[in-house]
Write a protein that holds these residues in place. Sequence first.
Motif, PDB file in Angstrom:
ATOM      1  N   GLY A 166       2.276  -4.525  -0.978  1.00  0.00           N
ATOM      2  CA  GLY A 166       1.730  -5.816  -0.571  1.00  0.00           C
ATOM      3  C   GLY A 166       2.484  -6.952  -1.219  1.00  0.00           C
ATOM      4  O   GLY A 166       3.068  -6.794  -2.295  1.00  0.00           O
ATOM      5  N   LYS A 167       2.459  -8.108  -0.564  1.00  0.00           N
ATOM      6  CA  LYS A 167       3.136  -9.283  -1.120  1.00  0.00           C
ATOM      7  C   LYS A 167       2.468  -9.754  -2.410  1.00  0.00           C
ATOM      8  O   LYS A 167       3.097 -10.364  -3.263  1.00  0.00           O
ATOM      9  N   ASP A 168       1.156  -9.486  -2.514  1.00  0.00           N
ATOM     10  CA  ASP A 168       0.405  -9.856  -3.711  1.00  0.00           C
ATOM     11  C   ASP A 168      -0.678  -8.812  -3.951  1.00  0.00           C
ATOM     12  O   ASP A 168      -0.843  -7.875  -3.159  1.00  0.00           O
ATOM     13  N   ASP A 169      -1.426  -8.974  -5.043  1.00  0.00           N
ATOM     14  CA  ASP A 169      -2.447  -7.982  -5.402  1.00  0.00           C
ATOM     15  C   ASP A 169      -3.511  -7.838  -4.320  1.00  0.00           C
ATOM     16  O   ASP A 169      -4.000  -6.730  -4.058  1.00  0.00           O
ATOM     17  N   ALA A 170      -3.880  -8.953  -3.699  1.00  0.00           N
ATOM     18  CA  ALA A 170      -4.923  -8.898  -2.667  1.00  0.00           C
ATOM     19  C   ALA A 170      -4.469  -8.075  -1.474  1.00  0.00           C
ATOM     20  O   ALA A 170      -5.252  -7.289  -0.907  1.00  0.00           O
ATOM     21  N   GLU A 171      -3.212  -8.204  -1.095  1.00  0.00           N
ATOM     22  CA  GLU A 171      -2.702  -7.441   0.045  1.00  0.00           C
ATOM     23  C   GLU A 171      -2.580  -5.961  -0.294  1.00  0.00           C
ATOM     24  O   GLU A 171      -2.869  -5.096   0.546  1.00  0.00           O
ATOM     25  N   VAL A 172      -2.182  -5.651  -1.521  1.00  0.00           N
ATOM     26  CA  VAL A 172      -2.141  -4.248  -1.946  1.00  0.00           C
ATOM     27  C   VAL A 172      -3.543  -3.652  -1.890  1.00  0.00           C
ATOM     28  O   VAL A 172      -3.750  -2.539  -1.377  1.00  0.00           O
ATOM     29  N   ALA A 173      -4.524  -4.391  -2.405  1.00  0.00           N
ATOM     30  CA  ALA A 173      -5.912  -3.903  -2.413  1.00  0.00           C
ATOM     31  C   ALA A 173      -6.435  -3.708  -0.996  1.00  0.00           C
ATOM     32  O   ALA A 173      -7.134  -2.716  -0.715  1.00  0.00           O
ATOM     33  N   ARG A 174      -6.099  -4.630  -0.101  1.00  0.00           N
ATOM     34  CA  ARG A 174      -6.543  -4.501   1.288  1.00  0.00           C
ATOM     35  C   ARG A 174      -5.947  -3.259   1.938  1.00  0.00           C
ATOM     36  O   ARG A 174      -6.653  -2.510   2.631  1.00  0.00           O
ATOM     37  N   ARG A 175      -4.671  -3.024   1.705  1.00  0.00           N
ATOM     38  CA  ARG A 175      -4.037  -1.854   2.321  1.00  0.00           C
ATOM     39  C   ARG A 175      -4.561  -0.549   1.709  1.00  0.00           C
ATOM     40  O   ARG A 175      -4.711   0.453   2.401  1.00  0.00           O
ATOM     41  N   ALA A 176      -4.817  -0.555   0.424  1.00  0.00           N
ATOM     42  CA  ALA A 176      -5.384   0.641  -0.204  1.00  0.00           C
ATOM     43  C   ALA A 176      -6.772   0.938   0.345  1.00  0.00           C
ATOM     44  O   ALA A 176      -7.107   2.096   0.645  1.00  0.00           O
ATOM     45  N   ALA A 177      -7.591  -0.101   0.504  1.00  0.00           N
ATOM     46  CA  ALA A 177      -8.940   0.095   1.036  1.00  0.00           C
ATOM     47  C   ALA A 177      -8.896   0.622   2.465  1.00  0.00           C
ATOM     48  O   ALA A 177      -9.740   1.452   2.858  1.00  0.00           O
ATOM     49  N   ALA A 178      -7.918   0.175   3.245  1.00  0.00           N
ATOM     50  CA  ALA A 178      -7.813   0.609   4.638  1.00  0.00           C
ATOM     51  C   ALA A 178      -7.553   2.099   4.766  1.00  0.00           C
ATOM     52  O   ALA A 178      -7.890   2.708   5.785  1.00  0.00           O
ATOM     53  N   ILE A 179      -6.948   2.704   3.739  1.00  0.00           N
ATOM     54  CA  ILE A 179      -6.680   4.148   3.787  1.00  0.00           C
ATOM     55  C   ILE A 179      -7.604   4.929   2.843  1.00  0.00           C
ATOM     56  O   ILE A 179      -7.387   6.111   2.592  1.00  0.00           O
ATOM     57  N   GLY A 180      -8.628   4.223   2.302  1.00  0.00           N
ATOM     58  CA  GLY A 180      -9.624   4.893   1.461  1.00  0.00           C
ATOM     59  C   GLY A 180      -9.097   5.359   0.124  1.00  0.00           C
ATOM     60  O   GLY A 180      -9.565   6.372  -0.410  1.00  0.00           O
ATOM     61  N   ARG A 181      -8.163   4.612  -0.453  1.00  0.00           N
ATOM     62  CA  ARG A 181      -7.574   5.005  -1.729  1.00  0.00           C
ATOM     63  C   ARG A 181      -7.736   3.890  -2.760  1.00  0.00           C
ATOM     64  O   ARG A 181      -7.872   2.712  -2.430  1.00  0.00           O
ATOM     65  N   ASP A 182      -7.677   4.265  -4.021  1.00  0.00           N
ATOM     66  CA  ASP A 182      -7.772   3.331  -5.140  1.00  0.00           C
ATOM     67  C   ASP A 182      -6.377   2.864  -5.542  1.00  0.00           C
ATOM     68  O   ASP A 182      -5.440   3.675  -5.616  1.00  0.00           O
ATOM     69  N   VAL A 183      -6.240   1.576  -5.815  1.00  0.00           N
ATOM     70  CA  VAL A 183      -4.926   1.020  -6.119  1.00  0.00           C
ATOM     71  C   VAL A 183      -4.296   1.689  -7.332  1.00  0.00           C
ATOM     72  O   VAL A 183      -3.114   2.085  -7.313  1.00  0.00           O
ATOM     73  N   GLU A 184      -5.067   1.823  -8.412  1.00  0.00           N
ATOM     74  CA  GLU A 184      -4.495   2.400  -9.626  1.00  0.00           C
ATOM     75  C   GLU A 184      -4.106   3.852  -9.428  1.00  0.00           C
ATOM     76  O   GLU A 184      -3.081   4.318  -9.952  1.00  0.00           O
ATOM     77  N   GLU A 185      -4.898   4.588  -8.654  1.00  0.00           N
ATOM     78  CA  GLU A 185      -4.549   5.991  -8.343  1.00  0.00           C
ATOM     79  C   GLU A 185      -3.254   6.042  -7.539  1.00  0.00           C
ATOM     80  O   GLU A 185      -2.382   6.886  -7.780  1.00  0.00           O
ATOM     81  N   LEU A 186      -3.117   5.122  -6.576  1.00  0.00           N
ATOM     82  CA  LEU A 186      -1.890   5.089  -5.780  1.00  0.00           C
ATOM     83  C   LEU A 186      -0.678   4.719  -6.633  1.00  0.00           C
ATOM     84  O   LEU A 186       0.415   5.265  -6.440  1.00  0.00           O
ATOM     85  N   LYS A 187      -0.869   3.812  -7.575  1.00  0.00           N
ATOM     86  CA  LYS A 187       0.244   3.449  -8.449  1.00  0.00           C
ATOM     87  C   LYS A 187       0.659   4.630  -9.325  1.00  0.00           C
ATOM     88  O   LYS A 187       1.849   4.818  -9.608  1.00  0.00           O
TER      89      LYS A 187
END
Length: 307
Positions: A235-256
């Motif tokens: 994502g371009k910023d934290d909010a966009e990363v969080a939105r994309r993670a939520a769309a696939i049912g995943r946690d941002v920190e787990e994905l990182k």
Amino acid sequence: MDLRIFTEPQQGADYDTLLKVARATEDLGFDAFFRSDHYLRMGAGDGLPGPTDAWITLAGLARETSRIRLGTLMTAATFRLPGVLAIQVAQVDQMSGGRIEFGLGAGWFEEEHSAYGIPFPKEKFGRLEEQLAIITGLWGTETGKTFSYEGKHYRLADSPALPKPAQQKIPVLIGGHGASRTPRLAARYADEFNMPFSSLEDTERQFGRVRAAAEEAGRNADELVYSNALVVCVGKDDAEVARRAAAIGRDVEELKANGLAGSPAEVADKLGRYAAVGSSRVYLQVLDLDDLDHLELISAQVAPQLG
């Protein structure tokens, strides 16, 4: 580093959706479009509109794209007889003008076999090894000669070994975490070894095993391509990363921790660390196939940082 788009259509995607992703893959400069070979959704959800067949999909895409490589991570050896599979893949290679790459695995998801009446044998690795011998043997047989094979699981007698692929040799991909049998099989048959969804440490360790097995088999270990498959969420910023993670049912920190997630700079940095342990190609597992802006962001802001 080559960046390839890797999809999981069994989670719910029809052919038209896959075509849009494949065309975006081509238009945005990615190296290849790959897909899984599964017939049943994994995890929660209804899986609508239902599964698509990997090789029927790739046959269609072969005629509707012109540049990108096309292939599977991984075709399940339990789904098809090796002689039939050799015909299918060779035909799709012809249809694509020689752009197919062939990933083959043993098959592992028992529930999808039960759901669609596909036998699920106890001994899968031996079947995989015989399939690799048969498929590569059929493709490699000189035109006008025949191919025979006598194994524990499969027998072929006087096959004309036709049709031939468009390519002189279709690249064969083998992957997995096995410590001994998998590296040995890769050393014998693979043009590329893929390490799926693995840490840097596990990747480096397994690449080392494959390189050692190749040298032991009398091959130059540098002949193989070494690659990874990792889920991507940029994502371009934290909010966009969080939105994309939520769309696939995943946690941002787990994905990182377990994939490629964060800003373009963060993802490029992590890709660089995979390159440092020997990976020259990464399959970006894209789970939201309707979010083509995601692919555009990776193409515009991640890929240029990789050199």
